[in-house]
Write an enzyme that holds these catalytic residues in place. Sequence first.
Site, PDB file in Angstrom:
ATOM      1  N   ASP A 286      -1.686   8.128   8.228  1.00 24.45           N
ATOM      2  CA  ASP A 286      -1.878   7.554   9.735  1.00 24.45           C
ATOM      3  C   ASP A 286      -0.448   7.099  10.033  1.00 24.45           C
ATOM      4  OD1 ASP A 286      -1.338   5.015   8.496  1.00 24.45           O
ATOM      5  OD2 ASP A 286      -3.359   4.882   7.696  1.00 24.45           O
TER       6      ASP A 286
ATOM      7  N   SER B  88       0.862  -1.329   0.124  1.00 23.12           N
ATOM      8  CA  SER B  88       0.105  -0.014  -0.115  1.00 23.12           C
ATOM      9  C   SER B  88       0.909   1.270  -0.065  1.00 23.12           C
ATOM     10  CB  SER B  88      -0.883   0.201   1.289  1.00 23.12           C
ATOM     11  OG  SER B  88      -0.153  -0.004   2.384  1.00 23.12           O
TER      12      SER B  88
ATOM     13  N   HIS C 164       1.633   4.988   7.485  1.00 15.83           N
ATOM     14  CA  HIS C 164       1.559   5.323   6.203  1.00 15.83           C
ATOM     15  C   HIS C 164       2.028   6.843   5.822  1.00 15.83           C
ATOM     16  CE1 HIS C 164      -1.395   2.012   5.878  1.00 15.83           C
ATOM     17  NE2 HIS C 164      -0.579   1.818   4.558  1.00 15.83           N
TER      18      HIS C 164
END
Length: 385
Positions: A299, A34, A302
């Site tokens: 967050d 991700s 990330h």
Amino acid sequence: MLIIFLFFNFCYGFNEPLNVVSHLNHDWFLFGDSRSDCNHINNLKIKNYGYLDIHPSLCNNGKISSSAGDSIFKSYHFTRFYNYTGEGDQIIFYEGVNFSPHHRFKCFFNGSNDVWIFNKVRFYRALYSNMALFRYLTFVDILYNFSFSIKANICNSNILSLNNPIFISTNYSKDVYFTLSGCSLYLVPLCLFKSNFSQYYYNMDTGFAYGYSNFVSSDLDCTYISLKSGSYKIFSTGFVLSIPTKALCFNKSKQFVPVQVVDSRWNNLRASDTSLSDACQLPYCYFRNSSGNYVGKYDINHGDNGFTSILSGLLYNVSCISYYGSFLYDNFTSIWPRFSFGNCPTSAYIKLNCFYDPLPIILQGILLFLALLFIVFLLFLVYHG
């Protein structure tokens, strides 16, 4: 001007190794999750590129294979699957965290996640060492001489379901063969449960046997075997046959080029592991890491500044990549580029002591000034008799 340039070059150093992953030219490729999955940005409530650890300008260059929530290891063993595929001379990996102690996966209630972390180390060690010799990576299915209508439903949890390998009874009436065709090399799992037995893949063409024995594992213990194309027969001394269903396919051999691996870990509030650093060893792999905790901007997991800095090296070419880092130039450096490739510095200079305590220098200046005044005073006395 030349004197000033040499002073700063020797005193400060213009060619120190950078803690980045980079490339010598445009022939490179990144495998990720991700943190480098540009398509996942569109699934967020607010389209926010702060979610990524790569620069957004890299999103449409066709040199990234990434999927949020996935890893190559997870796709290799489980039903949660993303077909990681890519090609390049210089290969970078920034994935792996999506199978970690945080997920606590084990085959049985009384099994061991530690065994699976050891499996992860073995897997990535084989992946990295093979990828240093090949340009192309993808997944392939393994074909058999019959369909598996009867198989054991083993090794599932509420998180993941294993489908590579699968298991059938050794009492099955037919011999079990599988065929590998179309790739230069395959990475095939050979996994056993705790017991005093062994299993082998026997190459029907060459007569060579690849084997594995298991005596101590408290869960599904795996090794990862690099096989060439051919026909193989599976036989086991245990109660079940471990049947591989997927393999990593390596194609297009190249001159040896070490892979670059960026540590893939969570914020410290989640459990991570050291599998990638354990697997990434010289001479086939360079490991890059941030010195601090992972603290993301989007967050906590990330958009970390330290890892964004490491990945920023993908924005430009460098002259040399080595164990210590990437070098922009090929002139000289204070750190010798060990285990390097590319156009690397050919000499290492000794850094001169160019920094001084200012107080002694000020005192010396005052004394020198007083000495000059004294000399002028003496000359005045001599001149006037």
